[in-house]
Motif scaffolding. Sequence first.
Motif, PDB file in Angstrom:
ATOM      1  N   ARG A  78     -18.187 -36.646  -2.292  1.00  0.00           N
ATOM      2  CA  ARG A  78     -18.379 -36.636  -0.852  1.00  0.00           C
ATOM      3  C   ARG A  78     -17.359 -35.731  -0.163  1.00  0.00           C
ATOM      4  N   GLU A  79     -16.147 -35.650  -0.697  1.00  0.00           N
ATOM      5  CA  GLU A  79     -15.117 -34.813  -0.106  1.00  0.00           C
ATOM      6  C   GLU A  79     -15.514 -33.346  -0.150  1.00  0.00           C
ATOM      7  N   TYR A  80     -16.049 -32.869  -1.275  1.00  0.00           N
ATOM      8  CA  TYR A  80     -16.428 -31.467  -1.388  1.00  0.00           C
ATOM      9  C   TYR A  80     -17.492 -31.083  -0.369  1.00  0.00           C
ATOM     10  N   SER A  81     -18.463 -31.943  -0.155  1.00  0.00           N
ATOM     11  CA  SER A  81     -19.543 -31.581   0.753  1.00  0.00           C
ATOM     12  C   SER A  81     -19.194 -31.826   2.212  1.00  0.00           C
ATOM     13  N   SER A  82     -18.368 -32.834   2.508  1.00  0.00           N
ATOM     14  CA  SER A  82     -18.099 -33.166   3.903  1.00  0.00           C
ATOM     15  C   SER A  82     -17.137 -32.188   4.573  1.00  0.00           C
ATOM     16  N   ARG A  83     -16.285 -31.506   3.828  1.00  0.00           N
ATOM     17  CA  ARG A  83     -15.336 -30.563   4.413  1.00  0.00           C
ATOM     18  C   ARG A  83     -16.048 -29.422   5.145  1.00  0.00           C
ATOM     19  N   GLU A 117      -4.482 -19.890   8.260  1.00  0.00           N
ATOM     20  CA  GLU A 117      -4.265 -21.251   8.781  1.00  0.00           C
ATOM     21  C   GLU A 117      -5.504 -22.112   8.592  1.00  0.00           C
ATOM     22  N   ALA A 118      -6.674 -21.529   8.771  1.00  0.00           N
ATOM     23  CA  ALA A 118      -7.924 -22.283   8.567  1.00  0.00           C
ATOM     24  C   ALA A 118      -8.060 -22.696   7.105  1.00  0.00           C
ATOM     25  N   VAL A 119      -7.653 -21.819   6.185  1.00  0.00           N
ATOM     26  CA  VAL A 119      -7.688 -22.148   4.756  1.00  0.00           C
ATOM     27  C   VAL A 119      -6.781 -23.350   4.495  1.00  0.00           C
ATOM     28  N   LYS A 120      -5.576 -23.318   5.047  1.00  0.00           N
ATOM     29  CA  LYS A 120      -4.642 -24.435   4.854  1.00  0.00           C
ATOM     30  C   LYS A 120      -5.224 -25.733   5.406  1.00  0.00           C
ATOM     31  N   PHE A 123      -8.147 -26.959   3.058  1.00  0.00           N
ATOM     32  CA  PHE A 123      -7.725 -27.396   1.729  1.00  0.00           C
ATOM     33  C   PHE A 123      -6.435 -28.220   1.761  1.00  0.00           C
ATOM     34  N   ALA A 124      -6.176 -28.878   2.865  1.00  0.00           N
ATOM     35  CA  ALA A 124      -4.928 -29.640   3.025  1.00  0.00           C
ATOM     36  C   ALA A 124      -4.748 -30.699   1.942  1.00  0.00           C
ATOM     37  N   GLY A 125      -5.808 -31.328   1.485  1.00  0.00           N
ATOM     38  CA  GLY A 125      -5.701 -32.388   0.483  1.00  0.00           C
ATOM     39  C   GLY A 125      -5.928 -31.921  -0.941  1.00  0.00           C
ATOM     40  N   PHE A 129      -3.953 -26.087  -6.233  1.00  0.00           N
ATOM     41  CA  PHE A 129      -3.504 -24.732  -5.958  1.00  0.00           C
ATOM     42  C   PHE A 129      -2.545 -24.751  -4.772  1.00  0.00           C
ATOM     43  N   ASP A 130      -1.715 -23.718  -4.670  1.00  0.00           N
ATOM     44  CA  ASP A 130      -0.782 -23.587  -3.555  1.00  0.00           C
ATOM     45  C   ASP A 130      -1.347 -22.539  -2.598  1.00  0.00           C
ATOM     46  N   PHE A 131      -1.793 -23.002  -1.431  1.00  0.00           N
ATOM     47  CA  PHE A 131      -2.413 -22.125  -0.441  1.00  0.00           C
ATOM     48  C   PHE A 131      -1.410 -21.652   0.614  1.00  0.00           C
ATOM     49  N   SER A 132      -0.120 -21.906   0.425  1.00  0.00           N
ATOM     50  CA  SER A 132       0.887 -21.621   1.449  1.00  0.00           C
ATOM     51  C   SER A 132       0.993 -20.140   1.797  1.00  0.00           C
ATOM     52  N   GLN A 133       0.695 -19.243   0.867  1.00  0.00           N
ATOM     53  CA  GLN A 133       0.817 -17.803   1.108  1.00  0.00           C
ATOM     54  C   GLN A 133      -0.540 -17.111   1.151  1.00  0.00           C
ATOM     55  N   ASN A 134      -1.613 -17.867   1.333  1.00  0.00           N
ATOM     56  CA  ASN A 134      -2.956 -17.280   1.270  1.00  0.00           C
ATOM     57  C   ASN A 134      -3.146 -16.219   2.344  1.00  0.00           C
ATOM     58  N   ALA A 135      -4.082 -15.319   2.084  1.00  0.00           N
ATOM     59  CA  ALA A 135      -4.393 -14.223   3.007  1.00  0.00           C
ATOM     60  C   ALA A 135      -5.767 -14.401   3.639  1.00  0.00           C
ATOM     61  N   GLY A 136      -6.204 -15.654   3.788  1.00  0.00           N
ATOM     62  CA  GLY A 136      -7.505 -15.915   4.395  1.00  0.00           C
ATOM     63  C   GLY A 136      -8.606 -15.932   3.364  1.00  0.00           C
ATOM     64  N   GLY A 137      -9.822 -16.107   3.837  1.00  0.00           N
ATOM     65  CA  GLY A 137     -10.930 -16.177   2.903  1.00  0.00           C
ATOM     66  C   GLY A 137     -12.271 -16.023   3.573  1.00  0.00           C
ATOM     67  N   GLU A 138     -13.299 -16.157   2.755  1.00  0.00           N
ATOM     68  CA  GLU A 138     -14.680 -16.048   3.227  1.00  0.00           C
ATOM     69  C   GLU A 138     -15.507 -17.129   2.560  1.00  0.00           C
ATOM     70  N   VAL A 139     -16.494 -17.619   3.302  1.00  0.00           N
ATOM     71  CA  VAL A 139     -17.357 -18.683   2.802  1.00  0.00           C
ATOM     72  C   VAL A 139     -18.803 -18.286   3.060  1.00  0.00           C
ATOM     73  N   GLU A 140     -19.623 -18.392   2.018  1.00  0.00           N
ATOM     74  CA  GLU A 140     -21.080 -18.236   2.148  1.00  0.00           C
ATOM     75  C   GLU A 140     -21.677 -19.622   1.982  1.00  0.00           C
ATOM     76  N   VAL A 141     -22.555 -20.026   2.889  1.00  0.00           N
ATOM     77  CA  VAL A 141     -23.142 -21.364   2.877  1.00  0.00           C
ATOM     78  C   VAL A 141     -24.657 -21.241   2.989  1.00  0.00           C
ATOM     79  N   TRP A 142     -25.364 -21.983   2.136  1.00  0.00           N
ATOM     80  CA  TRP A 142     -26.820 -22.051   2.195  1.00  0.00           C
ATOM     81  C   TRP A 142     -27.213 -23.481   2.558  1.00  0.00           C
ATOM     82  N   VAL A 143     -27.960 -23.636   3.653  1.00  0.00           N
ATOM     83  CA  VAL A 143     -28.371 -24.941   4.160  1.00  0.00           C
ATOM     84  C   VAL A 143     -29.893 -25.002   4.150  1.00  0.00           C
ATOM     85  N   ASP A 144     -30.447 -26.104   3.626  1.00  0.00           N
ATOM     86  CA  ASP A 144     -31.900 -26.302   3.591  1.00  0.00           C
ATOM     87  C   ASP A 144     -32.477 -26.115   4.993  1.00  0.00           C
ATOM     88  N   SER A 145     -33.490 -25.266   5.119  1.00  0.00           N
ATOM     89  CA  SER A 145     -34.072 -24.936   6.418  1.00  0.00           C
ATOM     90  C   SER A 145     -34.760 -26.114   7.089  1.00  0.00           C
TER      91      SER A 145
END
Length: 191
Positions: A78-83, A117-120, A123-125, A129-145
Amino acid sequence: MHSWHMEIASYYENTRYGSGQIQSIIIDVSGEDVHEQDLLLGQVYFEHKRVGGKHYNRDMASGTWKEVQPEASSDTAREYSSRFLELPSIAESQTHVGTETIGGAEAERFHFTLSPEAVKTMFAGQPSFDFSQNAGGEVEVWVDSDEFYLLRYEIIIRNVIIPEKIGNGDIRFVVNISDINEPVVIEPPAI
């Protein structure tokens, strides 16, 4: 959603050792019952079941199951999907890419850009991995129409400190969710 099958794979990329898969997790959920298998290099190294309120772990050396006390940890599936409900509010930008077919279902594809900051925040919990020095990221999401269920997502986070002395690199998570609200049978192990 009351039942589903989820496959999660994580990869390291752009490190001094190149790229490769870190691990994968397979999770089946049926109501309150859960079956989780954690794999490393294709081999199951941890297996857990929660069936009828009882918790079981498999001893990987002997293959036998043992009833155990529940851990205070969160519900991984549930944690993976609810985030992902937070994505629209924390993303720097979002784009509707279009409509695609995923696993036979029509899905809307969205692209999100995350600041460091959004990455931190997202992924706060996450202790792996240590995200303290991350340089941001990208997310692709597919949602049932039609039903608006999350069907797939891919995340890449740049400049993450990866354990096991791999060092800095990018982390990619690929998650596929299927068999939503279909019969998923999770039986207690024979002990």
